[in-house]
Design a protein around this motif. Structure first.
Motif, PDB file in Angstrom:
ATOM      1  N   UNK A  10      45.312  31.669   1.691  1.00 12.71           N
ATOM      2  CA  UNK A  10      44.598  31.562   0.634  1.00 12.71           C
ATOM      3  C   UNK A  10      44.782  30.658  -0.369  1.00 12.71           C
ATOM      4  N   UNK A  11      43.849  30.293  -1.331  1.00 13.42           N
ATOM      5  CA  UNK A  11      44.100  29.538  -2.538  1.00 13.42           C
ATOM      6  C   UNK A  11      44.499  30.552  -3.940  1.00 13.42           C
ATOM      7  N   UNK A  12      45.516  30.181  -4.456  1.00 13.25           N
ATOM      8  CA  UNK A  12      45.962  30.927  -5.566  1.00 13.25           C
ATOM      9  C   UNK A  12      46.061  30.124  -6.942  1.00 13.25           C
ATOM     10  N   UNK A  13      45.451  30.572  -7.858  1.00 11.79           N
ATOM     11  CA  UNK A  13      45.532  29.663  -9.274  1.00 11.79           C
ATOM     12  C   UNK A  13      46.880  30.450  -9.817  1.00 11.79           C
ATOM     13  N   UNK A  14      47.703  29.582 -10.329  1.00 16.43           N
ATOM     14  CA  UNK A  14      48.870  30.336 -10.838  1.00 16.43           C
ATOM     15  C   UNK A  14      48.785  29.852 -12.536  1.00 16.43           C
TER      16      UNK A  14
END
Length: 501
Positions: free
Chosen positions: A212-216
């Motif tokens: 998945x794509x995770x914004x940090x």
């Protein structure tokens, strides 16, 4: 006094361009010469947004409206360009520096929409200019990563190191999740689990996160090394994206990146000297390297990607000539991307700009007759030193040497002019040729005259029989000092002999 400023970024485009934000960071340092805080803001955008103006200046110009709640004073607003662009991973970057004059603390928010999932975002910075030591003002930590970090699931790339550095040397740096309750992250708060972040080591572990794509969204903070205070000196934001993907390609076939400096090395660079580095990428599966992507200090330049003969290796050359305004630590990160958009593990360096190599050895005051690297007064700390000045001197922008006032100022007046003569200001105890001067004289209004390196100047067309306050200001890059005096212009001479006696 707490000052709060709200910054709105006006997008210089026609229509609406959604999901264009790719993260960013900010940092600040004290400018002693102007008695102001210089705030540097770095933001990442999609390549489509960047190519609307087709110029890196347009990335900095994309946010031009400032709403200030309080009495903060905007001194300057400077756009800087970088070579950090990627067509493969769809990002580009802009940087902007602006200054505020504050007396205590400041909270600032950079807010807008939209992140890659159309979420609103906040980037929050906290500044405290309270002196930690005599004549010493805190400087925030600096941090920077690549805006997109791609990780192939199951290939052991799951630990992401967040590079951080603090020019103060003695502070303890910690990383934490940005909090929605503090208005630090908008709608992108803590997309990964709480325990995936090591706050002291500033590392993220995303092995268990899944594809998945995770914004940090993180806050980087510096704390006193003495005692156990939970109140930070400053807090700066860092936001970026991690893309965990699955692939049928073998882990051993991921791109690799090499340079003469190992990951997380510290490199010292003298001001106005040029640092160069060759960065080599290799691919073992016959998939050519498409880009070597970078996140770099303003002004760093990189060459075009070049293949080494017919081999599986490609390289770029990077070069950077930092100016006197870029003193302190900077982060430089890079990684290789192949034509399948697979990415090597990123590497980051700390590039420290100054006049004394702070990484050469433990710095102390014992050398130079007790002055150490300082021009005048050396004050010892456990691992380093800080410099102060004798009365009548101002600490220069290099934080080492001291600028004195113009000496022996003499003012001479006629009915309509004032002549000023002085001896040069000293840096430490030496006369330095590159100091420039300005003469100002004021009564009901100010008059100013640039005189370059000359030590004499005349102000003309003044009003007779009037008191003037005149100052000679000495300038050295970002620092200044002044000597002042008052004088009265002469009375007009009688036009003839007395009459009607």
């Amino acid at each position: 006094m707490i000052l709060v400023y709200l910054v709105s970024w006006t997008l210089l485009i026609e229509g609406t361009l959604c999901s264009h934000f790719r993260g960013g960071t900010a940092s600040w340092k004290y400018n002693r010469g102007r008695n102001e805080i210089d705030i540097t803001r770095r933001t990442f955008w999609t390549s489509r947004f960047a190519t609307i103006g087709n110029n890196c200046d347009d990335l900095g110009s994309a946010f031009t409206s400032y709403d200030c709640d309080g009495t903060c004073y905007l001194q300057q607003d400077l756009i800087s360009c970088t070579d950090d662009r990627s067509t493969t991973l769809n990002f580009a970057t802009g940087e902007r520096m602006f200054s505020y004059r504050i007396s205590s603390t400041l909270n600032g928010w950079f807010s807008s929409c939209c992140w890659i999932d159309d979420s609103f975002w906040d980037l929050k910075i906290f500044i405290d200019v309270a002196n930690k030591l005599p004549e010493t003002v805190n400087t925030s930590p600096v941090t920077l990563v690549l805006p997109v970090i791609r990780i192939q699931y199951g290939c052991g790339q799951g630990t992401v190191h967040i590079p951080v550095e603090d020019a103060d040397g003695e502070d303890i740096i910690k990383c934490r999740w940005a909090q929605e309750s503090n208005q630090e992250c908008g709608e992108v708060c803590q997309r990964l689990s709480e325990n995936s972040l090591d706050r002291l080591q500033c590392t993220l572990n995303v092995e268990s996160a899944g594809v998945g794509t995770y914004i940090v969204a993180l806050q980087i903070e510096d704390f006193s090394s003495v005692g156990s205070s939970d109140t930070p000196y400053s807090s700066v934001p860092l936001q970026f994206a991690i893309d965990v993907y699955s692939s049928s390609q073998q882990c051993a076939e991921l791109p690799q990146i090499f340079s003469s400096q190992s990951d997380r090395s510290r490199v010292f660079i003298m001001t106005n000297s040029t640092w160069t580095q060759k960065i080599v990428a290799t691919s073992s599966n016959g998939s050519r390297i498409s880009e070597i992507i970078t996140a770099s200090p303003s002004g760093l330049r990189k060459s075009n990607l070049t293949q080494i003969g017919n081999s599986s290796q490609w390289y770029i050359n990077v070069s950077w000539t930092p100016s006197n305004t870029q003193l302190g630590p900077h982060i430089f990160c890079y990684a290789a991307v192949d034509r399948l958009q697979r990415m090597s593990t990123s590497q980051c360096l700390v590039l420290s700009v100054g006049t004394v190599d702070i990484y050469a050895s433990v710095i102390n005051c014992s050398s130079n007759n007790g002055h150490g690297p300082c021009g005048q007064i050396c004050n010892q700390l456990p691992k380093t030193v800080y410099c102060t000045c004798e009365p009548g001197f101002t600490l220069l922008e290099d934080h080492l040497h001291c600028l004195g006032i113009p000496r022996d100022l003499k003012l001479t007046a006629t009915r309509s002019s004032i002549e000023a003569n002085w001896n040069p200001a000293l840096i430490d105890e030496l006369a330095i040729a590159n100091i420039t001067y300005k003469l100002t004289c004021s009564s009901n209004y100010d008059l100013m005259k640039d005189v370059g390196t000359s030590t004499t100047a005349t102000m003309v067309n003044l009003t007779s029989f009037t008191n003037y306050s005149c100052c000679v200001r000495a300038y050295s890059v970002q620092s200044q000092s002044q000597a002042c005096g008052t004088i009265q212009t002469l009375e007009d001479a009688p036009s003839g002999p007395p009459r009607y006696i």
